[in-house]
Design a protein around this motif. Structure first.
Motif, short mmCIF file in Angstrom:
data_model
loop_
_atom_site.label_atom_id
_atom_site.label_comp_id
_atom_site.label_asym_id
_atom_site.label_seq_id
_atom_site.Cartn_x
_atom_site.Cartn_y
_atom_site.Cartn_z
N LEU A 40 -8.27 3.34 2.90
CA LEU A 40 -7.28 3.64 1.86
C LEU A 40 -7.84 4.54 0.77
CD1 LEU A 40 -6.07 0.00 1.26
CD2 LEU A 40 -4.88 1.81 2.51
N HIS A 100 1.92 2.60 -3.17
CA HIS A 100 0.89 3.22 -4.02
C HIS A 100 0.34 4.52 -3.46
CE1 HIS A 100 1.06 -0.80 -5.77
NE2 HIS A 100 0.61 -0.21 -6.86
N LEU A 142 -5.33 -4.12 -6.10
CA LEU A 142 -5.25 -4.63 -4.74
C LEU A 142 -5.87 -6.03 -4.65
CD1 LEU A 142 -4.40 -4.00 -1.83
CD2 LEU A 142 -6.57 -2.79 -1.51
N ILE A 195 0.84 -1.20 0.00
CA ILE A 195 0.00 0.00 0.00
C ILE A 195 0.87 1.25 0.00
CG2 ILE A 195 -1.59 1.34 1.44
CD1 ILE A 195 -2.78 -1.51 2.19
#
Lengths: 412, 90
Positions: free
Chosen positions: B28, B16, B42, B13
């Motif tokens: 997120l 990104h 994901l 994560i």
């Protein structure tokens, strides 16, 4: 098949398309080629593809598309095109379980009244995907629009705006509309501005030339489009500047245009139709909360009008670009789009409104500044012909026979 | 999910969201640093990395919205898969 000058041909799909994806396929076939006059999806006996590559796969799916095409069509080439769209747009999608977030209740039955409306002279088919309307459709559309407009003014203090019909192609390109929906885009054509062009064009027409061919030879720039909905005008209007106060709610009604090929049908799916749109711009939490509240008010309105229906997670008809399938299933996964669907008869329904969340996509692509970087946006569009049509299928084509409660609700 | 696996999720994560620190319970998709297509990446990454398929009702935003949600989902999924054939997801 009995159609003159047409042949029927079976395009096998290997692997078969899962049944869960059949609708994603059937909404794309006519856009594959204008040579396709009609089609049917043919069930397969063998197991369908499992799009994830894992899991059990298993069930029989769609094993072929049977197409009726113009005689002389290159069938191998057509099969290549169909298989490209199946592989690119359809098979790569994953389909989450359908998610219904609201169900309405309504009394009585629902029946398609298009023929009744035509018989009464209330609708007139002016051309493909183009329908003129008279009473009672005309007043009904205005009154339903009035209810939505009053609702968004009272609930959100929405500012009303009226836009020109034409929208610059540069605005449509800026936000990727052409990449997303090349099949729906309607360009405005004109002749190249030159006296010799006009004279030659007229001479060619006088000599019996086909206007389309003559236009292709002498066209000017494709610098304007017909808008597919109103929200693009709103983003264009606020482009390249900070949004005053960091937030705004704008509503507009206007003619909207999408080329729907042979999917055009009655008042359900037109190339030329009317949208009442509400655009919410501002901080993320606010536009998401307002989208939810707007959906709830729309459900209340459906109840008030006695229309039934349901609201569910949906996707857009992205077509034939790299990443098309991924975009559709991420929309479903993140619940970026909801559709409000109303029944038209025992089997069919139609989406009369959609409620969309774009995160910062339009804020970024149009350079609209918010409190903390590009603004977040949501928009909701109500298709007024569709809404009026679903109302008439529920309550009948004769206003004198609408239930008194419903008549009162329409009049607001 | 082991601590090491959880760290793998955090690292994926982090790559990104421009190396921004994202709390384990933080949504997120509300950070503004990932676009909607990240959800697709994901899902594919979770399948590949933890060898658990995401199908049907698994494809729910609630299962991927945070590091904690991903951890809980993978744990549930493994338990169901270990339970033998005909797993169902919650």
């Amino acid at each position: 098949m009995g159609t003159a000058g047409a042949v029927t041909y079976r395009i096998a799909l290997d692997p078969p398309v899962p049944r869960t994806h059949a609708n994603e396929l059937s909404t794309r076939v006519f856009f594959v080629s204008e040579a396709i006059r009609d089609f049917a999806l043919v069930p397969s006996e063998s197991p369908s593809a499992s799009p994830s590559g894992g899991g059990s796969g298993g069930e029989a799916g769609i094993g072929a598309v049977r197409v009726t095409v113009d005689e002389g069509t290159d069938l191998d080439d057509l099969a290549r095109k169909v298989r490209f769209v199946v592989a690119n747009d359809v098979l790569r999608q994953r389909r989450p379980e359908p998610k219904v977030v609201w169900r309405g209740t309504a009394d009585g039955t629902v029946r398609d009244v298009f023929d009744d409306l035509r018989g009464r002279g209330a609708v007139w088919e002016a051309g493909e995907g183009q329908i003129g309307v008279g009473e009672p459709v005309l007043s009904l559309m205005d009154r339903l629009d009035g209810r939505i407009r009053a609702l968004v003014a009272a609930e959100f203090g929405a500012e009303e705006h009226r836009y020109p019909t034409l929208i610059p192609t540069s605005a449509m390109r800026r936000c990727g509309y052409l990449r997303s929906f090349p099949q729906l885009t309607m360009f405005v054509a004109r002749l190249h501005g030159d006296v010799d062009t006009y004279r030659t064009f007229l001479d060619e027409l006088a000599a019996g030339a086909d206007p389309s061919g003559a236009l292709r030879s002498h066209a000017g720039d494709a610098d304007h489009c017909l808008p597919p909905t109103m929200c693009f005008h709103t983003y264009h209007r606020f482009a390249d500047a900070p949004l005053p106060g960091g937030a705004a709610t704008v509503t507009a009604r206007g003619k909207s245009f999408r080329y729907e090929a042979r999917y055009r049908r009655s008042l359900e799916r037109l190339w030329d139709f009317t949208i009442r749109e509400v655009v919410l711009l501002g901080p993320r939490d606010r536009v998401l909360a307002d989208r939810r509240r707007l959906m709830e008010r729309a459900w209340d309105l459906m109840d008030d009008l006695g229309l039934g229906g349901r609201c569910e997670v949906a996707g857009d008809p992205f077509f034939a670009d790299a990443g098309t399938a991924e975009r559709v299933w991420s929309q479903h996964l993140l619940e970026l789009k909801y559709e409000l669907r109303l029944p038209l008869d025992g089997d069919r329904d139609v989406a009369v409104a959609s409620f969309n969340f774009h995160d910062r996509f339009f804020g970024e692509s149009f350079g609209i500044g918010g409190a903390d970087g590009p603004v977040h946006t949501s928009c909701a569009g109500f298709g007024l012909e569709r809404l009026a049509y679903a109302f008439l299928c529920r309550h009948g084509a004769d206003p004198a026979r609408w239930p008194a409660r419903v008549r009162k609700a329409v009049e607001g | 999910m082991t601590d090491a696996e959880r760290e793998t999720v955090r690292a994926f994560i982090s790559r990104h969201v421009h190396d921004l620190k994202v709390g384990d319970d933080e949504d997120l998709f509300a950070t503004g640093y990932v676009n909607s297509l990240f959800a697709v990446q994901l899902v594919m990454w979770i399948e590949r990395t933890f060898d658990v398929p995401l199908e049907g009702t698994d494809l729910d935003f609630a299962n991927i919205r945070s590091v904690s949600a991903i951890g809980a989902f993978v744990d549930r999924k493994r338990e169901a898969l270990a339970g033998g054939g005909g797993w169902t997801s919650t």
